[in-house]
Design a protein around this motif. Sequence first.
Motif, mmCIF file in Angstrom:
data_model
loop_
_atom_site.group_PDB
_atom_site.id
_atom_site.type_symbol
_atom_site.label_atom_id
_atom_site.label_comp_id
_atom_site.label_asym_id
_atom_site.label_seq_id
_atom_site.Cartn_x
_atom_site.Cartn_y
_atom_site.Cartn_z
ATOM 1 N N ARG A 24 0.474 -1.222 0.389
ATOM 2 C CA ARG A 24 0.077 0.147 -0.200
ATOM 3 C C ARG A 24 0.839 0.964 -0.193
ATOM 4 O O ARG A 24 0.105 2.646 -0.798
ATOM 5 C CB ARG A 24 -0.908 0.068 0.726
ATOM 6 N N ALA A 25 2.176 0.761 0.396
ATOM 7 C CA ALA A 25 2.819 2.559 0.798
ATOM 8 C C ALA A 25 3.988 2.739 -0.503
ATOM 9 O O ALA A 25 3.717 3.881 -1.078
ATOM 10 C CB ALA A 25 3.943 2.364 1.746
ATOM 11 N N LEU A 26 3.719 1.982 -1.597
ATOM 12 C CA LEU A 26 4.836 1.679 -2.655
ATOM 13 C C LEU A 26 3.996 3.037 -3.069
ATOM 14 O O LEU A 26 4.872 4.057 -4.301
ATOM 15 C CB LEU A 26 5.532 1.051 -3.326
ATOM 16 N N PRO A 27 3.090 2.926 -3.846
ATOM 17 C CA PRO A 27 1.730 3.628 -4.793
ATOM 18 C C PRO A 27 2.340 5.277 -4.317
ATOM 19 O O PRO A 27 2.714 6.034 -4.348
ATOM 20 C CB PRO A 27 0.892 3.679 -4.922
ATOM 21 N N ALA A 28 1.923 5.392 -2.799
ATOM 22 C CA ALA A 28 2.122 6.920 -2.063
ATOM 23 C C ALA A 28 3.494 7.565 -2.358
ATOM 24 O O ALA A 28 3.477 8.455 -2.343
ATOM 25 C CB ALA A 28 1.653 6.281 -0.286
ATOM 26 N N LEU A 29 4.677 6.438 -2.628
ATOM 27 C CA LEU A 29 5.484 7.518 -2.857
ATOM 28 C C LEU A 29 6.101 7.263 -4.290
ATOM 29 O O LEU A 29 6.831 8.048 -4.687
ATOM 30 C CB LEU A 29 6.714 6.093 -1.773
ATOM 31 N N GLY A 30 5.413 6.900 -5.023
ATOM 32 C CA GLY A 30 5.173 7.408 -6.481
ATOM 33 C C GLY A 30 5.265 5.903 -6.972
ATOM 34 O O GLY A 30 6.111 5.735 -8.512
ATOM 35 N N PHE A 31 5.758 4.895 -6.322
ATOM 36 C CA PHE A 31 5.987 3.795 -7.115
ATOM 37 C C PHE A 31 4.772 2.588 -7.655
ATOM 38 O O PHE A 31 4.294 1.958 -7.023
ATOM 39 C CB PHE A 31 6.881 2.674 -5.774
ATOM 40 N N GLY A 32 4.830 2.278 -8.669
ATOM 41 C CA GLY A 32 3.927 1.662 -9.020
ATOM 42 C C GLY A 32 4.417 0.197 -9.744
ATOM 43 O O GLY A 32 5.571 0.025 -9.329
ATOM 44 N N GLY A 33 3.085 -0.810 -9.954
ATOM 45 C CA GLY A 33 3.357 -1.640 -10.661
ATOM 46 C C GLY A 33 3.873 -2.934 -9.248
ATOM 47 O O GLY A 33 4.371 -4.292 -9.520
ATOM 48 N N ALA A 34 3.910 -2.950 -7.985
ATOM 49 C CA ALA A 34 4.108 -3.777 -7.372
ATOM 50 C C ALA A 34 3.040 -4.272 -6.611
ATOM 51 O O ALA A 34 2.175 -3.737 -6.370
ATOM 52 C CB ALA A 34 5.392 -3.667 -6.582
#
Lengths: 79, 79
Positions: A24-34
């Motif tokens: 959940r945290a990755l998209p909030a940091l701008g990292f998509g696709g995980a």
Amino acid sequence: MPRARVLIRPKTGILDPQGEAVERALPALGFGGASDVRIGRLVELDLDDAADLDQMCERLLANPLIEDYEIELLDSVVS
Amino acid sequence: MPRARVLIRPKTGILDPQGEAVERALPALGFGGASDVRIGRLVELDLDDAADLDQMCERLLANPLIEDYEIELLDSVVS
């Protein structure tokens, strides 16, 4: 003295709240696709006798009810 | 979608209390001969673009002040 590595993961189907939090945290940091993020433990140690390692995992390093473990010896995979 | 593995370890010289606790517990369970026990984290995830992974480690998965990380892609080591 050989060095061994144990990879410990939550078993398939076991809830992994750390992994969900990271996912959940990755998209909030701008990292998509995980996706399918799983977080486990890494144990590395020097051993006189690697034959003990499976029992060490069963009795101390991992919780066999909820975790799988994978043992790697330096430059070779034994289990 | 490639699966990636990140191995996160306490940096050399950084205190590892979990590893020390395991190292002390093993002899009490009858396992001798283990030394230099280090405990870290294992992160495994599916990724659209593995190029982001280094930044993910720097910003979320690891604490670069006290931890080293090693990235492995499925069947190949990239960093």
